[in-house]
Design an enzyme around this catalytic site. Structure first.
Site, PDB file in Angstrom:
ATOM      1  N   GLU A 214      13.204  -1.680 -17.502  1.00 42.78           N
ATOM      2  CA  GLU A 214      12.949  -0.290 -17.868  1.00 42.78           C
ATOM      3  C   GLU A 214      11.628  -0.072 -18.606  1.00 42.78           C
ATOM      4  O   GLU A 214      11.000   0.981 -18.475  1.00 42.78           O
ATOM      5  CB  GLU A 214      14.112   0.260 -18.717  1.00 42.78           C
TER       6      GLU A 214
ATOM      7  N   GLU B  37      23.362  -3.421 -16.159  1.00 41.40           N
ATOM      8  CA  GLU B  37      24.169  -2.824 -17.223  1.00 41.40           C
ATOM      9  C   GLU B  37      25.617  -2.636 -16.770  1.00 41.40           C
ATOM     10  O   GLU B  37      26.551  -2.829 -17.549  1.00 41.40           O
ATOM     11  CB  GLU B  37      23.549  -1.500 -17.666  1.00 41.40           C
TER      12      GLU B  37
ATOM     13  N   ALA C 243      18.751   2.168 -11.613  1.00 46.53           N
ATOM     14  CA  ALA C 243      19.124   3.569 -11.463  1.00 46.53           C
ATOM     15  C   ALA C 243      18.180   4.216 -10.459  1.00 46.53           C
ATOM     16  O   ALA C 243      17.139   3.661 -10.119  1.00 46.53           O
ATOM     17  CB  ALA C 243      19.044   4.280 -12.808  1.00 46.53           C
TER      18      ALA C 243
ATOM     19  N   GLY D 165      20.207  -0.370 -14.438  1.00 43.40           N
ATOM     20  CA  GLY D 165      21.578   0.118 -14.491  1.00 43.40           C
ATOM     21  C   GLY D 165      22.552  -0.770 -13.745  1.00 43.40           C
ATOM     22  O   GLY D 165      23.731  -0.841 -14.105  1.00 43.40           O
TER      23      GLY D 165
END
Length: 257
Positions: free
Chosen positions: A135, A115, A66, A112
């Protein structure tokens, strides 16, 4: 539809969606999430689309996490909204889409980005791909479904190791543990994905829809809601401030413990 962060092309019944932020290694920000969500909603009702392939521009990254700049100063409630909105508008939408979605992982798939790949129904990785959920090095946890989808794909123990260490693995290890379906050369990646998509597209759209619905029923629980709350609890903490500061300063974080 105007798309600033995504490129598309269609080959027969297959829609190819390309995350197009190469300067940021196709990192997911709110703009690209919104565009991808809108595009998938449109594809859902388009009878000319039977299968979707998602990949990243270039050969370096599918999606390198992200965009940390968007949430580095968030407090708990902002973090909760970020996670919940991402689940609702994109990641759960990809997983529950009635048309099969294939992730063509052409390089880094981190945070992300991984994901998003895990929300897809099938994952094909180029041999140069690197995958991970780093993360915890930022003082936070995966917030877009990673804590729920990764154990379903690789088992609880392996998911614990990957998430708690924040380590990256290569494509062959990802295949060995069941995170990706196949490993191919970078040159073969789109050809193989199109071959799989072509075989799928010849099958009954109604049966495909029913199969996805039935398979997804296996994983439905309150796990995603728990992830959103746990993700939110990390924001505003000393560890989160240290983790994101270290990220921007390009150094290893020193967590107080």
């Amino acid at each position: 539809m105007t798309l600033e962060n995504i490129a598309t092309r269609q080959e027969g019944f297959v829609l190819i969606v390309i995350l197009n932020r190469p300067a940021k290694l196709n990192a997911l920000n709110r703009a690209i999430i919104a565009e991808l969500s809108a595009l998938l909603a449109q594809a859902e009702t388009d009878s000319s689309v039977r299968v979707i392939i998602i990949t990243g521009s270039g050969e370096k990254a599918f999606g390198a996490g992200a965009d940390v700049k968007e949430f580095a100063d968030f407090a708990k409630e902002q973090g909760k909204k970020l996670s919940a909105t991402g689940h609702r508008t994109l990641f759960n939408k990809v997983e529950s889409l009635s048309k099969p979605v294939i992730a063509a992982i052409n390089g880094f798939a981190l945070g992300g980005g991984l994901e998003l790949a895990m929300a897809c129904h099938i994952r094909i990785a180029a041999v140069n791909a690197k995958l991970g959920l780093p993360e915890v090095t930022l003082g936070v946890i995966p917030g877009y479904g990673g804590t729920q989808r990764l154990p379903l794909l690789v088992g609880k123990g392996r998911a614990m190791e990957l998430i708690l260490t924040g380590n990256m693995i290569d494509a062959h290890e990802a295949y060995r543990i069941g995170l990706v379906n196949r490993v191919v050369t970078q040159e073969e990646l789109m050809t193989v994905c199109l071959e799989i998509a072509g075989r799928i597209s010849r099958n009954s759209p109604n049966a495909l829809r029913a199969a996805i619905l039935a398979i997804n029923a296996y994983s439905k629980a309150d796990g995603f809601a728990r992830e959103i709350d746990a993700f939110a609890s990390c924001f505003g903490t000393g560890d989160f401030i240290e983790g994101t500061t270290a990220f921007f300063e390009k150094r290893k974080p020193q967590f107080a413990g």
